[in-house]
Design a protein around this motif. Structure first.
Motif, PDB file in Angstrom:
ATOM      1  N   THR A 186      35.451  12.276 -17.478  1.00  0.00           N
ATOM      2  CA  THR A 186      35.833  13.633 -17.101  1.00  0.00           C
ATOM      3  C   THR A 186      34.637  14.431 -16.587  1.00  0.00           C
ATOM      4  OG1 THR A 186      35.513  14.443 -19.360  1.00  0.00           O
ATOM      5  CG2 THR A 186      37.742  13.708 -18.754  1.00  0.00           C
ATOM      6  N   ARG A 187      33.447  13.805 -16.526  1.00  0.00           N
ATOM      7  CA  ARG A 187      32.289  14.549 -16.030  1.00  0.00           C
ATOM      8  C   ARG A 187      32.400  14.727 -14.522  1.00  0.00           C
ATOM      9  NH1 ARG A 187      28.848  11.882 -12.912  1.00  0.00           N
ATOM     10  NH2 ARG A 187      28.090   9.800 -13.372  1.00  0.00           N
ATOM     11  N   LEU A 188      31.655  15.695 -14.007  1.00  0.00           N
ATOM     12  CA  LEU A 188      31.642  15.939 -12.567  1.00  0.00           C
ATOM     13  C   LEU A 188      30.876  14.827 -11.856  1.00  0.00           C
ATOM     14  CD1 LEU A 188      30.916  19.782 -12.549  1.00  0.00           C
ATOM     15  CD2 LEU A 188      33.119  18.626 -12.230  1.00  0.00           C
ATOM     16  N   LYS A 189      31.248  14.591 -10.615  1.00  0.00           N
ATOM     17  CA  LYS A 189      30.550  13.589  -9.809  1.00  0.00           C
ATOM     18  C   LYS A 189      29.123  14.038  -9.549  1.00  0.00           C
ATOM     19  CE  LYS A 189      34.676  12.604  -7.174  1.00  0.00           C
ATOM     20  NZ  LYS A 189      35.309  12.744  -5.863  1.00  0.00           N
ATOM     21  N   ARG A 190      28.184  13.077  -9.587  1.00  0.00           N
ATOM     22  CA  ARG A 190      26.821  13.327  -9.133  1.00  0.00           C
ATOM     23  C   ARG A 190      26.790  13.153  -7.625  1.00  0.00           C
ATOM     24  NH1 ARG A 190      24.597   9.443 -13.670  1.00  0.00           N
ATOM     25  NH2 ARG A 190      24.444  10.900 -15.403  1.00  0.00           N
TER      26      ARG A 190
ATOM     27  N   PHE B 292      25.035 -11.603  -7.879  1.00  0.00           N
ATOM     28  CA  PHE B 292      25.710 -12.699  -8.559  1.00  0.00           C
ATOM     29  C   PHE B 292      27.225 -12.577  -8.526  1.00  0.00           C
ATOM     30  CE2 PHE B 292      21.562 -11.963 -10.551  1.00  0.00           C
ATOM     31  CZ  PHE B 292      20.950 -13.154 -10.197  1.00  0.00           C
ATOM     32  N   ALA B 293      27.742 -11.649  -7.727  1.00  0.00           N
ATOM     33  CA  ALA B 293      29.192 -11.451  -7.592  1.00  0.00           C
ATOM     34  C   ALA B 293      29.874 -11.232  -8.946  1.00  0.00           C
ATOM     35  CB  ALA B 293      29.828 -12.613  -6.835  1.00  0.00           C
ATOM     36  N   ILE B 294      29.170 -10.568  -9.849  1.00  0.00           N
ATOM     37  CA  ILE B 294      29.740 -10.193 -11.141  1.00  0.00           C
ATOM     38  C   ILE B 294      30.403  -8.835 -10.946  1.00  0.00           C
ATOM     39  CG2 ILE B 294      29.202  -9.580 -13.530  1.00  0.00           C
ATOM     40  CD1 ILE B 294      27.000 -11.745 -13.410  1.00  0.00           C
ATOM     41  N   GLU B 295      31.675  -8.785 -11.207  1.00  0.00           N
ATOM     42  CA  GLU B 295      32.504  -7.634 -10.847  1.00  0.00           C
ATOM     43  C   GLU B 295      32.305  -6.466 -11.816  1.00  0.00           C
ATOM     44  OE1 GLU B 295      34.964  -5.733  -8.317  1.00  0.00           O
ATOM     45  OE2 GLU B 295      34.268  -7.784  -8.044  1.00  0.00           O
ATOM     46  N   PRO B 296      32.023  -5.269 -11.297  1.00  0.00           N
ATOM     47  CA  PRO B 296      31.888  -4.122 -12.201  1.00  0.00           C
ATOM     48  C   PRO B 296      33.247  -3.648 -12.716  1.00  0.00           C
ATOM     49  CG  PRO B 296      31.667  -3.400  -9.934  1.00  0.00           C
ATOM     50  CD  PRO B 296      31.791  -4.898  -9.905  1.00  0.00           C
ATOM     51  N   VAL B 297      33.275  -3.291 -13.983  1.00  0.00           N
ATOM     52  CA  VAL B 297      34.456  -2.665 -14.571  1.00  0.00           C
ATOM     53  C   VAL B 297      34.226  -1.169 -14.466  1.00  0.00           C
ATOM     54  CG1 VAL B 297      35.849  -2.359 -16.657  1.00  0.00           C
ATOM     55  CG2 VAL B 297      34.744  -4.567 -16.202  1.00  0.00           C
ATOM     56  N   LEU B 298      35.069  -0.510 -13.728  1.00  0.00           N
ATOM     57  CA  LEU B 298      34.901   0.937 -13.604  1.00  0.00           C
ATOM     58  C   LEU B 298      35.397   1.629 -14.859  1.00  0.00           C
ATOM     59  CD1 LEU B 298      35.940   1.829  -9.956  1.00  0.00           C
ATOM     60  CD2 LEU B 298      33.673   1.438 -10.906  1.00  0.00           C
TER      61      LEU B 298
ATOM     62  N   HIS C 262      31.459   8.356  -5.872  1.00  0.00           N
ATOM     63  CA  HIS C 262      32.803   8.379  -5.311  1.00  0.00           C
ATOM     64  C   HIS C 262      33.816   7.868  -6.335  1.00  0.00           C
ATOM     65  CE1 HIS C 262      31.090   9.129  -1.357  1.00  0.00           C
ATOM     66  NE2 HIS C 262      30.213   8.184  -1.626  1.00  0.00           N
ATOM     67  N   ASP C 263      34.984   8.504  -6.353  1.00  0.00           N
ATOM     68  CA  ASP C 263      36.064   8.084  -7.234  1.00  0.00           C
ATOM     69  C   ASP C 263      36.524   6.682  -6.840  1.00  0.00           C
ATOM     70  OD1 ASP C 263      37.957   8.586  -9.334  1.00  0.00           O
ATOM     71  OD2 ASP C 263      39.493   8.822  -7.795  1.00  0.00           O
ATOM     72  N   GLY C 264      36.693   5.816  -7.839  1.00  0.00           N
ATOM     73  CA  GLY C 264      37.143   4.457  -7.580  1.00  0.00           C
ATOM     74  C   GLY C 264      36.032   3.511  -7.176  1.00  0.00           C
ATOM     75  N   ILE C 265      34.815   4.019  -7.043  1.00  0.00           N
ATOM     76  CA  ILE C 265      33.659   3.178  -6.721  1.00  0.00           C
ATOM     77  C   ILE C 265      32.643   3.254  -7.860  1.00  0.00           C
ATOM     78  CG2 ILE C 265      31.697   2.839  -5.157  1.00  0.00           C
ATOM     79  CD1 ILE C 265      33.563   3.829  -2.893  1.00  0.00           C
ATOM     80  N   ASP C 266      32.290   4.463  -8.261  1.00  0.00           N
ATOM     81  CA  ASP C 266      31.314   4.657  -9.335  1.00  0.00           C
ATOM     82  C   ASP C 266      31.994   4.813 -10.693  1.00  0.00           C
ATOM     83  OD1 ASP C 266      28.828   4.855  -7.650  1.00  0.00           O
ATOM     84  OD2 ASP C 266      30.045   6.447  -6.768  1.00  0.00           O
TER      85      ASP C 266
END
Length: 189
Positions: A37-41, A27-33, A45-49
């Motif tokens: 401070t938790r570690l990446k799973r 639906f092209a609803i934009e995610p708010v990132l 990716h930074d700036g995506i998740d």
């Protein structure tokens, strides 16, 4: 359409991230990132998740809300919300119920809250395992005060929330489409 944000909340494993992804992809609803401070799973990716931060960089942002959860900071900044609205008039964000309450307090005219729930704790555990959490972490997360709080709809949200039972994904998608139509959000892509 004026700017809106759909806040997704619920207990761990209720499907918040899956629903956010569905809203974005279909639906092209934009995610708010959000910032954390938790570690990446694995695969994140930074700036995506998330905006992955250190405890030092975390507080350089201006937050609508933030919380410490499972030993890590999580927060949503005004900057990320504005970036999302620059790309689309409707944005979505995954928050805990306290964060949802804060959005309703600070920007009530722009906020729609969706509370996701599941009827079987086994389903919650399976979903958490599928995303890569180990058994000890799942147990700690489900036993946390925050998870226990988010397992039930808080009184402050009762009159301001859309509840979606997310036991069956195909049924959930129909419920989401119906809700979007009710809110006047375009559902054809």
């Amino acid at each position: 359409m004026e700017n809106k944000v759909i806040v997704l909340c619920g207990a761990p494993g209720s499907g918040k991230t899956t629903v956010r992804k569905y809203l974005t992809e279909n639906f092209a609803i934009e995610p708010v990132l959000t910032h954390t401070t938790r570690l990446k799973r694995k695969g994140e990716h930074d700036g995506i998740d998330y905006w992955f931060e250190t405890r030092e960089t975390f507080f350089k942002n201006h937050y609508l809300e933030y919380v410490e959860y499972d030993g890590n900071l999580y927060g949503s900044s005004y900057e990320s919300l504005e970036r999302a609205w620059q790309r689309a008039p409707v944005a979505t964000i995954v928050l805990d119920t306290k964060g949802a309450e804060t959005y309703l307090e600070r920007i009530p005219e722009k906020t729609e809250v969706v509370y996701l729930c599941v009827t079987d704790e086994k389903v919650q555990r399976e979903r958490m395992e599928q995303r890569g959490d180990d058994a000890d972490k799942i147990q700690r997360r489900l036993a946390s005060q925050e998870a226990k709080r988010d397992k039930h709809l808080p009184d402050k949200l009762v009159k301001h929330v859309h509840v979606i039972e997310n036991d069956d994904w195909e049924e959930t998608k129909v419920k989401i489409q119906t809700l979007l139509q009710m809110l006047g959000i375009e559902t054809t892509c």
